[in-house]
Enzyme design. Structure first.
Site, short mmCIF file in Angstrom:
data_model
loop_
_atom_site.label_atom_id
_atom_site.label_comp_id
_atom_site.label_asym_id
_atom_site.label_seq_id
_atom_site.Cartn_x
_atom_site.Cartn_y
_atom_site.Cartn_z
N ASP A 260 -0.26 -1.64 -0.43
CA ASP A 260 0.06 0.01 -0.48
C ASP A 260 -0.81 0.61 -1.81
OD1 ASP A 260 1.66 2.25 -0.27
OD2 ASP A 260 2.73 1.00 1.30
N HIS A 286 -3.99 1.39 -1.48
CA HIS A 286 -4.07 2.75 -0.85
C HIS A 286 -4.53 3.97 -2.12
CE1 HIS A 286 -0.93 1.97 2.56
NE2 HIS A 286 -1.99 1.21 2.89
#
Length: 457
Positions: A260, A286
């Site tokens: 993430d 991310h």
């Protein structure tokens, strides 16, 4: 306690205008040990790390007793004992002024017994919309504490859970995947620190968290120096470092790849301000993110000398009207991004399932991107909320090194300033303005910025 992968860096003294952390941050020092605990378990490799027969031999009580009894300014040291180099623990709590020191070659494994983390009976290891798990390592009001050393803390997110003495079919990460359709996953975070001023992570490797790796909130003074975070790309919701509602934060000399956000700054219950992110390398993940919680604001951020190699997103500010607020005075300087689906993403309504009617509308202004080099294509997005709630951003030396044709642009409700540094693309959009022109000249090469992730300890 020297690591072959760690390159000592200059002290943060003298970084000048790039620094926003108001502290004078220098390389941490490992304190003397108040006690040395010897490992009693053997590492067996593989996803589980220790033998199934050893899952019933946790070191939790021994570790907590040592932390409770240690003198402030000293460390509880975890050391190997011959061929034994593994510790197994359920949730433990940090104490003020005490450091947990994990020696090189030693791994501290998190329990995979769901019951060990329960807040109440049956609350952990399930998909349900409530907080049900304690963190593996936590600290509340643990001012001056730290986690250091060249060893590893492994949350074992990819190992199957144990319930009622039996190995189940699902892992912590499987619950994260299930959450996409079933709702929230109740799995343990690796490290959660709250109200703990002057907390330090130094040279430690964190891997395979079931949920977020590091959450820091409600504090004044957090340093992460020489940290490695290493978790598979497919591991849902395994953020790297998430500072929230805090000030005076420095993250430096670190290598992060996870499933993430590599870093996610969260201004939810309180503002985040005076943060320096300098001399770091990110891989899959991310990206360098702010949000999605920005209700209380994020400001005075400086991100300098960062490489992002293959992330889903690169420079990312995300929010929506359910928990939006003001993000301003954020400068990104000397950034290299390659092979990202979204190298620049400033989005005020990023959620696939927006929550209308909350009235907490995101506004991003005084955002500066300077000396940014991008390659590998992708989407560049500036998505302001509406004609009143806009994005204000300056591109001062932002270059697409393989040409603009490899990129898609989506721009709305944004005010863009170009220059004085070179910019080799235009961003026409809806209800948007563009002023200035990118200057002439070239930016420095990224060839030496992209380095392999440092494998091993």
């Amino acid at each position: 306690m020297k690591a072959s992968w760690f390159v000592a860096a200059v002290a943060m003294i003298g970084v000048g205008a790039s620094a926003q952390d108001t502290r004078t941050v220098t390389e941490p020092k490992i304190p003397a040990a108040c006690v040395v605990l010897k490992a009693e378990l053997v590492r067996v490799g593989g996803v589980d790390g220790i033998a199934l027969a050893d899952e019933s031999k946790p070191d939790t009580e021994r570790l907590q007793k040592a932390l409770d009894g240690c003198t402030k300014g000293q460390a509880v040291e975890l050391a190997a004992d011959g061929g034994q180099a593994a510790f197994l623990t359920g949730p433990i709590e940090m104490r003020p002024g005490v450091t947990l020191l994990v020696d090189k070659g030693v791994t501290l494994y998190g329990s995979r017994v769901a019951k060990d983390y329960e807040v109440e009976p049956g609350s952990c290891g399930i998909n349900a919309p409530k907080t049900g798990c304690r963190a593996l390592i936590s600290g509340k009001g643990a001012t001056g504490s730290g986690i250091m050393g060249d060893g590893v803390i492994d949350g074992r997110g990819g190992s199957k859970m144990i319930r009622d003495g039996k190995v189940e079919g699902k892992t912590w990460w499987d619950l994260g995947d299930d959450a996409k359709t079933l709702g929230h996953q109740q799995v343990p975070r690796l490290i959660v620190m709250s109200g703990s001023n002057d907390f330090t992570l130094y040279r430690i490797t964190l891997k395979n968290a079931g949920f977020f790796h590091v959450t820091y909130s409600g504090g004044n003074g957090f340093t992460a120096w020489g940290v490695k975070i290493d978790t598979p790309q497919r591991a849902h919701n395994t953020d790297g470092i998430d500072p929230g509602s805090s000030k005076n934060i420095t993250i430096t000399q670190s290598y992060i790849r996870d499933g993430d956000d590599n870093i996610a700054i969260k201004g939810g219950s309180g503002p985040v301000t005076n943060m320096t992110v300098i001399h770091n390398h990110f891989y899959w993940g991310h990206g360098m993110s702010i949000g999605s919680e920005t209700t209380a604001g994020v400001s005075a951020l400086r991100v300098t000398d960062l490489s992002l190699d293959g992330p889903d997103a690169g420079i990312r500010i995300k929010s929506q009207q359910a928990y939006g607020g003001l993000v301003h005075d954020a400068v990104y300087d000397d950034i290299c991004i390659r092979n990202s689906k979204a190298p620049i993403q400033l989005d005020t309504n990023y959620s696939a399932n927006p929550k209308p009617g909350q009235g907490l509308i995101p506004v991003y202004k005084d955002i500066v991107l300077r000396n940014v080099r991008i390659s590998g294509g992708g989407k560049i997005q500036l998505n302001g909320f509406d004609t009143t709630h806009r994005i204000g951003v300056q591109f001062d030396g932002v270059v697409l090194t393989d040409g603009a044709t490899a990129y898609k642009f989506a721009v709305a409700h944004s005010d863009i300033t170009l220059g004085p540094g070179p910019v080799n693309f235009k961003m026409p959009g809806t209800d948007s303005t563009e002023r200035g022109e990118g200057g002439k000249g070239t930016l420095g090469s990224c060839a030496e910025k992209f380095v392999p992730f440092p494998e091993g300890q």
